[in-house]
Design a protein around this motif. Structure first.
Motif, PDB file in Angstrom:
ATOM      1  N   LYS A 194      61.723 -22.626 -72.323  1.00 23.21           N
ATOM      2  CA  LYS A 194      61.671 -21.201 -72.641  1.00 23.21           C
ATOM      3  C   LYS A 194      60.389 -20.981 -73.428  1.00 23.21           C
ATOM      4  O   LYS A 194      60.382 -20.972 -74.655  1.00 23.21           O
ATOM      5  CB  LYS A 194      62.916 -20.820 -73.455  1.00 23.21           C
ATOM      6  CG  LYS A 194      63.644 -19.641 -72.838  1.00 23.21           C
ATOM      7  CD  LYS A 194      64.951 -19.360 -73.517  1.00 23.21           C
ATOM      8  CE  LYS A 194      65.353 -17.914 -73.303  1.00 23.21           C
ATOM      9  NZ  LYS A 194      65.585 -17.549 -71.902  1.00 23.21           N
ATOM     10  N   GLU A 230      64.965 -18.311 -59.263  1.00 23.00           N
ATOM     11  CA  GLU A 230      65.636 -17.479 -60.267  1.00 23.00           C
ATOM     12  C   GLU A 230      65.439 -16.016 -59.902  1.00 23.00           C
ATOM     13  O   GLU A 230      64.646 -15.680 -59.028  1.00 23.00           O
ATOM     14  CB  GLU A 230      65.030 -17.706 -61.657  1.00 23.00           C
ATOM     15  CG  GLU A 230      65.105 -19.134 -62.122  1.00 23.00           C
ATOM     16  CD  GLU A 230      64.957 -19.249 -63.631  1.00 23.00           C
ATOM     17  OE1 GLU A 230      65.651 -18.528 -64.365  1.00 23.00           O
ATOM     18  OE2 GLU A 230      64.155 -20.088 -64.068  1.00 23.00           O
ATOM     19  N   ALA A 233      64.197 -12.976 -65.168  1.00 25.28           N
ATOM     20  CA  ALA A 233      64.379 -13.999 -66.203  1.00 25.28           C
ATOM     21  C   ALA A 233      65.855 -14.359 -66.320  1.00 25.28           C
ATOM     22  O   ALA A 233      66.390 -14.547 -67.409  1.00 25.28           O
ATOM     23  CB  ALA A 233      63.822 -13.517 -67.533  1.00 25.28           C
ATOM     24  N   THR A 258      74.261 -19.403 -69.769  1.00 25.50           N
ATOM     25  CA  THR A 258      75.187 -18.562 -69.019  1.00 25.50           C
ATOM     26  C   THR A 258      75.460 -19.194 -67.651  1.00 25.50           C
ATOM     27  O   THR A 258      76.609 -19.222 -67.195  1.00 25.50           O
ATOM     28  CB  THR A 258      74.608 -17.144 -68.837  1.00 25.50           C
ATOM     29  OG1 THR A 258      74.007 -16.734 -70.063  1.00 25.50           O
ATOM     30  CG2 THR A 258      75.675 -16.158 -68.417  1.00 25.50           C
ATOM     31  N   ARG A 259      74.411 -19.724 -67.012  1.00 22.23           N
ATOM     32  CA  ARG A 259      74.563 -20.434 -65.733  1.00 22.23           C
ATOM     33  C   ARG A 259      75.569 -21.572 -65.871  1.00 22.23           C
ATOM     34  O   ARG A 259      76.522 -21.680 -65.092  1.00 22.23           O
ATOM     35  CB  ARG A 259      73.191 -20.986 -65.301  1.00 22.23           C
ATOM     36  CG  ARG A 259      73.210 -21.869 -64.056  1.00 22.23           C
ATOM     37  CD  ARG A 259      71.838 -22.524 -63.867  1.00 22.23           C
ATOM     38  NE  ARG A 259      71.788 -23.342 -62.660  1.00 22.23           N
ATOM     39  CZ  ARG A 259      72.209 -24.599 -62.586  1.00 22.23           C
ATOM     40  NH1 ARG A 259      72.754 -25.182 -63.661  1.00 22.23           N
ATOM     41  NH2 ARG A 259      72.137 -25.273 -61.457  1.00 22.23           N
ATOM     42  N   THR A 300      71.870 -14.463 -70.945  1.00 26.90           N
ATOM     43  CA  THR A 300      72.479 -13.970 -72.174  1.00 26.90           C
ATOM     44  C   THR A 300      72.466 -12.447 -72.296  1.00 26.90           C
ATOM     45  O   THR A 300      73.465 -11.847 -72.697  1.00 26.90           O
ATOM     46  CB  THR A 300      71.753 -14.588 -73.398  1.00 26.90           C
ATOM     47  OG1 THR A 300      71.985 -15.994 -73.368  1.00 26.90           O
ATOM     48  CG2 THR A 300      72.248 -14.021 -74.707  1.00 26.90           C
TER      49      THR A 300
HETATM   50  C1  LIG Z   1      66.558 -17.368 -70.919  1.00 27.29           C
HETATM   51  C2  LIG Z   1      66.378 -17.470 -69.475  1.00 27.29           C
HETATM   52  C3  LIG Z   1      67.468 -17.584 -68.587  1.00 27.29           C
HETATM   53  C4  LIG Z   1      68.914 -17.477 -69.025  1.00 27.29           C
HETATM   54  O1  LIG Z   1      69.289 -18.417 -69.971  1.00 27.29           O
HETATM   55  P1  LIG Z   1      70.592 -18.153 -70.861  1.00 27.29           P
HETATM   56  O2  LIG Z   1      70.691 -19.358 -71.717  1.00 27.29           O
HETATM   57  O3  LIG Z   1      71.734 -18.010 -69.941  1.00 27.29           O
HETATM   58  O4  LIG Z   1      70.323 -16.898 -71.625  1.00 27.29           O
HETATM   59  C5  LIG Z   1      67.197 -17.756 -67.242  1.00 27.29           C
HETATM   60  N1  LIG Z   1      65.939 -17.790 -66.773  1.00 27.29           N
HETATM   61  C6  LIG Z   1      64.867 -17.667 -67.589  1.00 27.29           C
HETATM   62  C7  LIG Z   1      63.506 -17.730 -67.016  1.00 27.29           C
HETATM   63  C8  LIG Z   1      65.049 -17.504 -68.963  1.00 27.29           C
HETATM   64  O5  LIG Z   1      63.988 -17.377 -69.759  1.00 27.29           O
END
Ligand SMILES: *Cc1c(COP(=O)(O)O)cnc(C)c1O
Length: 354
Positions: A194, A230, A233, A258-259, A300
């Motif tokens: 991230k 994806e 995001a 969340t996934r 999230t």
């Molecule tokens: C944060 C994020 C997610 C989702 O992650 P969670 O932990 O479920 O919030 C998915 N893809 C990207 C590119 C992200 O930055």
């Protein structure tokens, strides 16, 4: 970890919970801590919310050494405040830090920083339906030199933002455009972290999608421009001929919490879940022969976001009649039910902090 606390002399006025929006309002305090190789992490402090003063040559401003996390604190009906799987965020922050050569942060420091800050600003955790306190921990390189080398000085900080309901007007399925020009990330790169840079690289495609009236893009892999990765995001899931299919974590995909939680709930509910490569041709065929039953993004902020329309090479496909599907709805209800303490949490995912 000892945290020095300096309370604000000028508490801010709180905004009406109906007009919160996302990421616009910030609480009275913030957490900050610094790092050098000699001292390790030091000077953990909670101070009044304020601007940073950083050197114009600071690493983060030039070479993009920045990673972050995003999670929420939820106010349950009984008034208690809960976090959702915060250790998962602590672990992912360290996985991101490892990739960008930023220092590791002990998980306990991460949790304690969050807890202490939220307790101090607990009056800011909203309680209306669908609202939450968004938590943004972030870590950046802060050396005062333009020399390109791995980071020696770093800063970890946490800010809090009370946020409104994501679905004020009910859960409306979104229109998504399959992106065949730009890519978000490549295997071997930083896709699984991230980091701010991934977002910067995503902006152009997102902007083009918006101009065409789509809310986000569906990313394809950077090598073959073939496999689905994806959506915007968020991670993405499909229900194809009764089975749940989601792209496998190959390195260019962010491992969403969340996934992970959706997969656990789905398996618990008896669904077959396949984490594998899914080509855009396979998806196109499933849309054409009607076996694509549902599609949704998960992360999230939105929890789950149903996809009602997909555009690929100027051809438009309606998904699930443009409505939210049964499985999508079940996941939304189950996850938000656990997060806001409305239903039992058989997985032990929530951490009550107040
Ligand atoms: C944060 C994020 C997610 C989702 O992650 P969670 O932990 O479920 O919030 C998915 N893809 C990207 C590119 C992200 O930055």
């Amino acid at each position: 970890m000892e945290i020095r606390i300096e309370k604000t002399q000028n508490p801010k006025e709180k905004r009406d919970e109906k007009s919160l929006g996302f990421g616009q309002v910030f609480t009275d305090h913030m957490f900050v801590m610094d790092y050098t190789p000699e001292k390790g992490w030091y000077d953990a402090r909670i101070i009044p919310f304020q601007n940073f003063s950083i050197h114009p040559a600071s690493t983060v401003l030039h070479y993009g050494s920045e990673i972050f996390e995003g999670l929420k604190a939820y106010r349950a009906a009984d008034g208690s405040i809960r976090l959702f799987r915060p250790y998962e965020n602590a672990k992912r922050l360290n996985s991101s830090a490892e990739r960008l050569c930023l220092p590791q942060l002990p998980e306990e420091y991460f949790i304690e920083a969050l807890k202490t800050l939220i307790l101090l600003d607990q009056d800011w955790v909203p309680s209306s339906e669908g609202t939450s306190l968004y938590i943004r921990p972030f870590l950046f390189g802060n050396d005062e030199t333009l020399g390109v080398h791995t980071v020696h000085h770093a800063t970890f900080a946490v800010i809090l933002s009370p946020s409104g309901s994501y679905y004020k007007e009910g859960i409306n399925p979104v229109k998504i455009m399959i992106e065949d020009q730009d890519v978000r990330a490549v295997r071997g790169g930083t896709g699984y972290t991230k980091c701010g840079g991934n977002y910067a690289a995503s902006n152009r495609a997102g902007q083009r999608a918006e101009e065409k009236g789509y809310s986000q893009v569906l990313w394809l892999d950077g090598v073959h421009r073939k496999y689905i990765e994806e959506v915007g995001a968020m991670n993405v899931m499909f229900k194809i001929a009764g089975k749940i299919v989601t792209p496998a974590l190959t390195g260019s995909i962010l491992p969403g919490i969340t996934r992970k939680s959706c997969i656990e709930i789905l398996k618990h509910e008896g669904f077959e879940v396949e984490e594998r490569l899914l080509s855009v041709e396979e998806l196109e065929n499933a849309m054409k022969d009607g076996t694509l039953e549902e599609a949704w993004g998960c992360g999230t902020a939105a929890v789950v976001s149903p996809i009602g329309e997909l555009m690929y090479k100027d051809e438009v496909f309606t998904v699930c009649g443009g409505k939210i599907g049964e499985v999508t709805k079940m996941l939304y209800d189950r996850l938000t039910g656990i997060q806001w303490g409305k239903i039992a949490d058989p997985y032990g995912w929530t951490m009550t902090i107040a």
